[in-house]
Scaffold this motif. Structure first.
Motif: not given
Length: 420
Positions: A122-128, A166-171, A173-178
């Protein structure tokens, strides 16, 4: 030569004795500051790595796992074991480069495995993820282990590699880029600062060590010159007694035996007097050939500001002469050249070295085309000819003569082997 080496070593030891002696300084006297700086960097990196490693371990243990559970423990062992070894090495001051290099290499491998390990997680953009906290630890580990070029490569590569995985983990996704862009930027800036500080501190330390080494070398040279001057003064005092004793013996000599003894004392005194003018750096008493003497004359003349080429008429089989004799002839010739340059303006100055086998002898002639002079009218307190030429050559068993008239002056020095 052994006594010279011991004297030089004693002078250097005295020079370094003015610098505080610790385990770091005695390990490498020429790298006093650099060793200190390296130790300070290792301690600071160890403390920083311990703090960030504890934060990463706490996150890996307490927070929800973002990678596949089957990968979680192996990745932790793969990452934290080399990190712990590096922290211990930094604390002990031993094996720092080795263990820091191991962690600097293992961490990128763990990052490359992260996309595979995070499949199904489970990836979470708000948590590293916990591995993020060690990005700059790997950067600073390269500062301890690698040369500057690889440090720069690691400083740029590790944060960018983290951003990609990190981006590969989230496929992607746009919300991860920032958030990923902020993380990578922060890691690049901090890593660049750490690498720059390491380079600055080491450069300053190297400059300080180089300046210290030059200062110690200058001190050693000055101390050596002072010791040589003190020894020369002491020898001069002894020579005064030796020469005085020879003169007294000559004055009181009435029988042939007493005259012979006086002559022997005078020759010994003159020999010592000639030898006291030689520095230890002028060589040993090893045999020298006539050709090397000609070379020394050219160098001696150049030191006097006179550039000349010595003419040579030397038989290849000319017997060599002892080093002390060669030095005496070279110094006497240099004095003759100096006289010609001073009193004849160097007009027509020429030097010839001749060597023959039968008879076995070496002759040196110094000629000029000046106005000449009357040797008998030279004041007795002027020792440039009597002491520096006549006495010096006589002291080594040679002969010297001067012919001077209005057409010029010729100084002829000769030394030959005494028949057995």
């Amino acid at each position: 030569m052994d006594s010279e080496s011991e004297s030089t070593r004693a002078i250097l030891d005295d020079a370094w004795g003015h610098i505080p002696q610790t385990r770091e300084t005695t390990a490498g006297l020429g790298s006093f500051t650099r060793l200190r700086i390296e130790r300070i960097i290792a301690v600071v990196v160890g403390l920083g790595s311990l703090a960030l490693g504890a934060q990463a371990l706490l996150a890996a243990v307490t927070e929800p796992v973002q990678e596949n559970p089957a990968w979680h423990v192996p990745l932790m062992v793969m990452t934290f074991v080399p990190l712990g070894a590096m922290v211990i090495a930094c604390a002990l001051g031993r094996g720092v480069r080795l263990f820091a290099g191991i962690f600097a290499v293992i961490y990128p491998v763990a990052l490359l495995l992260w996309p595979a390990a995070s499949v199904g997680g489970e990836a979470d953009p708000a948590r590293e993820p916990w591995i993020w906290f060690l990005v700059n630890v790997a950067t600073v580990a390269s500062v301890l282990a690698f040369p500057l070029v690889l440090q720069v490569v690691w400083t740029a590569l590790i944060p960018l590699l983290f951003g990609v995985v990190r981006l590969m983990q989230a496929d992607f996704a746009r919300e991860y880029w920032y958030s990923v862009t902020l993380d990578v930027s922060f890691a690049l800036i901090l890593g660049g600062m750490l690498t720059t500080l390491g380079w600055v501190f080491r450069s300053v330390a190297a400059n300080v060590d180089e300046t210290r080494a030059r200062a110690v070398e200058s001190y050693a040279a000055a101390a050596s010159a002072d010791a040589a001057e003190q020894e020369r003064v002491a020898v001069a005092a002894l020579m005064h007694d030796s020469v005085l004793a020879a003169l007294i013996a000559a004055e009181r000599a009435h029988t042939p035996r007493e005259r012979t003894l006086a002559v022997a004392m005078a020759r010994e005194a003159l020999t010592r007097l000639a030898n006291t003018e030689q520095g230890a750096e002028e060589g040993s008493d090893e045999p020298r050939d006539a050709s090397s003497i000609a070379d020394d004359i050219e160098r001696a003349a150049l030191e006097l500001g006179v550039r000349l080429s010595v003419a040579r008429d030397i038989d290849a089989a000319t017997p060599p002469m002892p080093g002390r004799v060669a030095r005496a002839l070279v110094l006497a010739t240099a004095q003759a050249i100096a006289n010609a340059a001073q009193h004849a303006g160097g007009s027509g100055l020429a030097v010839t070295v001749e060597g023959s086998v039968d008879p076995a002898r070496t002759c040196i002639a110094v000629r000029d085309t000046g106005e000449g002079f009357d040797l008998d009218r030279v004041p007795h307190d002027r020792l440039g000819i009597r002491a520096s030429i006549f006495a010096r050559v006589a002291a080594v068993g040679g002969t010297s003569e001067i012919h001077s008239d209005r057409r010029g002056t010729t100084v002829r020095l000769e030394w030959g082997e005494v028949p057995a």
